[in-house]
Design an enzyme around this catalytic site. Structure first.
Site, PDB file in Angstrom:
ATOM      1  N   GLU A  93       0.817  -1.207   0.000  1.00 32.21           N
ATOM      2  CA  GLU A  93       0.000   0.000   0.000  1.00 32.21           C
ATOM      3  C   GLU A  93       0.855   1.263   0.000  1.00 32.21           C
ATOM      4  O   GLU A  93       0.560   2.231  -0.710  1.00 32.21           O
ATOM      5  CB  GLU A  93      -0.934  -0.010   1.210  1.00 32.21           C
ATOM      6  N   GLU A 126      -4.924  -9.310   2.587  1.00 31.26           N
ATOM      7  CA  GLU A 126      -5.985  -8.897   3.512  1.00 31.26           C
ATOM      8  C   GLU A 126      -7.286  -9.687   3.384  1.00 31.26           C
ATOM      9  O   GLU A 126      -7.853 -10.104   4.414  1.00 31.26           O
ATOM     10  CB  GLU A 126      -6.255  -7.386   3.356  1.00 31.26           C
TER      11      GLU A 126
END
Length: 257
Positions: free
Chosen positions: A110, A130
């Protein structure tokens, strides 16, 4: 310090430095990373940034889940619109070159997506795990990834939870170049130094335009583009650059005669 910052010339290097934990980000590291970004944003001597990880095994494997998940679940970890560690809400217009080696997973992926140019090593591994753990990559990725690459590629990365090789990420447009591990940071530093040699007004205006114009209606975007362009055309940097160009042209013409 787990977040290191040093400058050489007009290039700042920010390093995630917790190699014994594969540069997993503690809550304190997230805070310090945000502070480092704000420091270089506000330093007029810094014109470009290199973001790298310490050690040979990982760029960053993301958040230290033993801290971050309890903090998120109890609403003690803010990943809202103001999130300087993920460059959200920061108005950060200096270019960032990311040097990625080894593991680039979760929050590390990210943070990489918040950079502008990405150099990856042949041994780099990328993953957004995730969804396999029951949550989502909400550090800017749900917004950024599909805007940066094609929809189908973005959804494959987001939904599959699988690991991708560096050459796959290059083919999808996530990274710019794939090089040998010992060339990753030297190349990132070289690119940053080249950019830092250009007009900071022009470079930062380019990034500002790219980040702010894409969601405007076309007419408004063109008008704002013209305003930003005028800022550079009338800048001292442009005056010096045009004068140097004119002098080079005159010298070249003189030699040809």
């Amino acid at each position: 310090m787990a977040i290191e910052l040093h400058c050489s010339g007009h290039v700042a290097t920010i390093r995630l430095s917790r190699p014994e934990k594969l540069n997993a980000l503690s809550l304190a590291m997230y805070e310090d990373l945000g502070k480092a970004f704000m420091t270089v944003r506000d330093d007029d001597d810094v014109r470009a940034v290199v973001l790298a990880g310490a050690g040979e095994r990982a760029f960053c494997v993301g958040a230290d889940l033993t801290e971050s998940i309890p903090a998120l679940a109890s609403d003690h970890f803010d990943i809202s619109a103001w999130d300087p560690a993920h460059l959200k809400g920061l108005k950060f217009y200096k270019p960032i070159v990311c040097a990625v080696h080894g593991l680039c997973i979760g929050g590390g992926f990210e943070i990489m997506l918040a950079t502008d140019i990405r150099i990856a090593s042949t041994d780099a591994v990328f993953q957004l795990p995730e969804p396999t753990l029951g949550f989502v990559p909400a550090g800017g990725t749900l917004v950024r990834l599909v805007r940066q690459i094609g929809y189908a590629h973005a959804m494959e990365i987001l939904l599959s939870g699988r690991r991708f090789r560096a050459d796959e990420m290059a083919a999808k447009g996530v990274v710019n170049q794939v090089v040998a591990p010992d060339q990753v940071e030297p190349l990132a530093q070289e690119i940053a130094a080249q950019i830092a040699a250009f007009s900071p007004t022009a470079i930062q205006t380019i990034k500002e335009a790219v980040l702010t114009l894409q969601d405007l209606p076309l007419d408004e975007a063109f008008a704002e583009e013209a305003r930003l362009g005028h800022r550079t055309f009338t800048s001292d940097d442009a005056k010096r650059g045009l004068q140097a160009f004119a002098e080079r042209s005159a010298n070249s013409s003189g030699r040809q005669r």
